[in-house]
Design a protein around this motif. Structure first.
Motif, PDB file in Angstrom:
ATOM      1  N   ASP A 298       0.739 -19.148 -13.423  1.00 28.36           N
ATOM      2  CA  ASP A 298       0.805 -20.469 -14.043  1.00 28.36           C
ATOM      3  C   ASP A 298      -0.006 -21.481 -13.236  1.00 28.36           C
ATOM      4  OD1 ASP A 298       2.178 -22.497 -15.882  1.00 28.36           O
ATOM      5  OD2 ASP A 298       2.885 -23.186 -13.923  1.00 28.36           O
ATOM      6  N   GLY A 299       0.158 -21.438 -11.908  1.00 24.58           N
ATOM      7  CA  GLY A 299      -0.587 -22.357 -11.054  1.00 24.58           C
ATOM      8  C   GLY A 299      -2.076 -22.089 -11.058  1.00 24.58           C
TER       9      GLY A 299
ATOM     10  N   GLY B 115      -7.986 -23.161 -15.281  1.00 26.31           N
ATOM     11  CA  GLY B 115      -8.114 -23.087 -16.731  1.00 26.31           C
ATOM     12  C   GLY B 115      -7.997 -21.675 -17.292  1.00 26.31           C
ATOM     13  N   MET B 116      -7.779 -21.592 -18.603  1.00 31.70           N
ATOM     14  CA  MET B 116      -7.617 -20.308 -19.280  1.00 31.70           C
ATOM     15  C   MET B 116      -8.877 -19.457 -19.211  1.00 31.70           C
ATOM     16  SD  MET B 116      -4.641 -19.603 -20.555  1.00 31.70           S
ATOM     17  CE  MET B 116      -3.080 -20.420 -20.934  1.00 31.70           C
ATOM     18  N   ASP B 117     -10.030 -20.105 -19.225  1.00 36.34           N
ATOM     19  CA  ASP B 117     -11.272 -19.333 -19.182  1.00 36.34           C
ATOM     20  C   ASP B 117     -11.380 -18.565 -17.866  1.00 36.34           C
ATOM     21  OD1 ASP B 117     -13.771 -18.626 -20.498  1.00 36.34           O
ATOM     22  OD2 ASP B 117     -14.743 -19.711 -18.857  1.00 36.34           O
TER      23      ASP B 117
ATOM     24  N   GLN C 212       4.350 -18.053 -20.754  1.00 35.88           N
ATOM     25  CA  GLN C 212       4.118 -16.748 -20.150  1.00 35.88           C
ATOM     26  C   GLN C 212       3.248 -15.876 -21.052  1.00 35.88           C
ATOM     27  OE1 GLN C 212       7.507 -14.589 -18.610  1.00 35.88           O
ATOM     28  NE2 GLN C 212       8.589 -16.477 -18.090  1.00 35.88           N
ATOM     29  N   GLN C 213       3.577 -15.833 -22.324  1.00 34.61           N
ATOM     30  CA  GLN C 213       2.816 -14.999 -23.249  1.00 34.61           C
ATOM     31  C   GLN C 213       1.372 -15.464 -23.361  1.00 34.61           C
ATOM     32  OE1 GLN C 213       3.956 -12.089 -24.599  1.00 34.61           O
ATOM     33  NE2 GLN C 213       5.629 -12.562 -23.177  1.00 34.61           N
ATOM     34  N   GLU C 214       1.177 -16.771 -23.339  1.00 30.23           N
ATOM     35  CA  GLU C 214      -0.179 -17.330 -23.402  1.00 30.23           C
ATOM     36  C   GLU C 214      -0.994 -16.907 -22.178  1.00 30.23           C
ATOM     37  OE1 GLU C 214      -2.234 -21.718 -24.165  1.00 30.23           O
ATOM     38  OE2 GLU C 214      -0.270 -21.593 -23.185  1.00 30.23           O
ATOM     39  N   LEU C 215      -0.370 -17.002 -21.003  1.00 31.03           N
ATOM     40  CA  LEU C 215      -1.051 -16.640 -19.760  1.00 31.03           C
ATOM     41  C   LEU C 215      -1.347 -15.144 -19.711  1.00 31.03           C
ATOM     42  CD1 LEU C 215       1.145 -18.726 -17.287  1.00 31.03           C
ATOM     43  CD2 LEU C 215      -1.201 -19.251 -17.971  1.00 31.03           C
ATOM     44  N   LEU C 216      -0.384 -14.333 -20.154  1.00 33.59           N
ATOM     45  CA  LEU C 216      -0.557 -12.884 -20.116  1.00 33.59           C
ATOM     46  C   LEU C 216      -1.632 -12.418 -21.089  1.00 33.59           C
ATOM     47  CD1 LEU C 216       3.206 -11.924 -19.830  1.00 33.59           C
ATOM     48  CD2 LEU C 216       1.474 -11.630 -18.049  1.00 33.59           C
TER      49      LEU C 216
ATOM     50  N   LEU D 150     -11.170 -13.308 -15.049  1.00 38.69           N
ATOM     51  CA  LEU D 150     -10.487 -12.378 -14.161  1.00 38.69           C
ATOM     52  C   LEU D 150     -10.164 -11.089 -14.906  1.00 38.69           C
ATOM     53  CD1 LEU D 150      -9.192 -11.669 -11.476  1.00 38.69           C
ATOM     54  CD2 LEU D 150      -7.149 -12.925 -12.183  1.00 38.69           C
ATOM     55  N   SER D 151      -9.732 -11.217 -16.151  1.00 37.86           N
ATOM     56  CA  SER D 151      -9.461 -10.035 -16.975  1.00 37.86           C
ATOM     57  C   SER D 151     -10.726  -9.206 -17.154  1.00 37.86           C
ATOM     58  CB  SER D 151      -8.913 -10.469 -18.340  1.00 37.86           C
ATOM     59  OG  SER D 151      -8.730  -9.359 -19.193  1.00 37.86           O
ATOM     60  N   ALA D 152     -11.861  -9.868 -17.289  1.00 37.35           N
ATOM     61  CA  ALA D 152     -13.142  -9.175 -17.473  1.00 37.35           C
ATOM     62  C   ALA D 152     -13.582  -8.432 -16.220  1.00 37.35           C
ATOM     63  CB  ALA D 152     -14.217 -10.184 -17.882  1.00 37.35           C
ATOM     64  N   GLN D 153     -12.877  -8.642 -15.109  1.00 38.58           N
ATOM     65  CA  GLN D 153     -13.169  -7.907 -13.878  1.00 38.58           C
ATOM     66  C   GLN D 153     -12.624  -6.485 -13.922  1.00 38.58           C
ATOM     67  OE1 GLN D 153     -15.503  -9.253 -12.193  1.00 38.58           O
ATOM     68  NE2 GLN D 153     -14.619 -10.166 -10.356  1.00 38.58           N
ATOM     69  N   ASP D 154     -12.097  -6.093 -15.066  1.00 36.40           N
ATOM     70  CA  ASP D 154     -11.532  -4.756 -15.231  1.00 36.40           C
ATOM     71  C   ASP D 154     -10.399  -4.530 -14.235  1.00 36.40           C
ATOM     72  OD1 ASP D 154     -11.222  -2.207 -16.333  1.00 36.40           O
ATOM     73  OD2 ASP D 154     -12.660  -1.298 -14.954  1.00 36.40           O
ATOM     74  N   VAL D 155      -9.517  -5.539 -14.123  1.00 32.77           N
ATOM     75  CA  VAL D 155      -8.395  -5.423 -13.194  1.00 32.77           C
ATOM     76  C   VAL D 155      -7.395  -4.388 -13.698  1.00 32.77           C
ATOM     77  CG1 VAL D 155      -8.595  -7.791 -12.337  1.00 32.77           C
ATOM     78  CG2 VAL D 155      -7.152  -7.322 -14.311  1.00 32.77           C
TER      79      VAL D 155
END
Length: 203
Positions: free
Chosen positions: A53-54, A60-62, A191-195, A67-72
């Motif tokens: 959240d922090g 920001g969401m972008d 939470q759902q938005e962040l996930l 970070l997701s695009a880093q193939d985590v």
């Protein structure tokens, strides 16, 4: 407040030189880390979700999408995360806490703990005596010791934390400057938005 626990990053010292270790959260989306990040599932603890959240509030969401695009990859706990990093499966794991690495580092595992800043996210731990304690005077004695210089030294020898009684680290604690306390009450919708943004909903 008893201790201020810093949310950190663990990295494999055989794979990441100290000079190249991530020092700021903004750096985790550097393309050089693609496929090398192990993320502790934010759903497993309120303080991890508060970190996420922090992170979004700061960047920001972008940023989360990048970070997701880093193939985590995702691990269910900081304990499993540090073990996989020590084994060389991933270069780094976060969010996590220093204590998960203590025993492995004592056994000379190729691990290091990095306090990450801008901002430095922290989780507060409080201590008190319940009103119906069966032995309140014993509890008071323990609490009195815990908050003494000896208790503070012992606490900070066992883990990398900041303690209110030693803000400058003179007793061996970790000084913390301008910490950002995580939000422990992130709403379900948030939470759902962040996930979704970070790409781990449904995993």
């Amino acid at each position: 407040t008893w201790t201020t626990d810093i949310i950190v990053l663990h990295y494999n010292t055989n794979q990441v030189p100290e000079a190249a270790a991530v020092k700021k959260w903004a750096d985790v989306i550097d393309p050089k880390w693609k496929g090398k990040i192990l993320l502790t599932d934010p759903r497993v603890a309120d303080n991890y979700m508060g970190w996420l959240d922090g992170l979004e509030k700061r960047f920001g969401m972008d940023f989360l999408r990048k970070l997701s695009a880093q193939d985590v990859k995702v691990t269910p706990s900081g304990a499993s995360g540090v073990q996989m990093v020590a084994a060389g499966a991933y270069h780094m794991n976060f969010p996590t806490f220093p204590d998960f690495a203590t025993q492995l580092m004592a056994k000379k595992a190729p691990l290091a703990t990095q306090n990450v800043g801008d901002p430095m996210f922290v989780s507060l731990r409080v201590v008190g005596i319940v009103s119906s304690a069966p032995h309140p005077n014993t509890a008071r004695l323990y609490l009195n010791w815990l908050l003494s210089q000896d208790g503070i030294r012992t606490t900070c020898r066992l883990g990398r934390v900041s303690v209110a009684g030693d803000p400058d680290g003179k007793l061996g604690c970790t000084p913390v400057k301008d910490p950002q306390v995580v939000n422990y009450n992130v709403s379900e919708a948030r939470q759902q938005e962040l996930l979704r943004a970070i790409g781990i909903v449904g995993r």
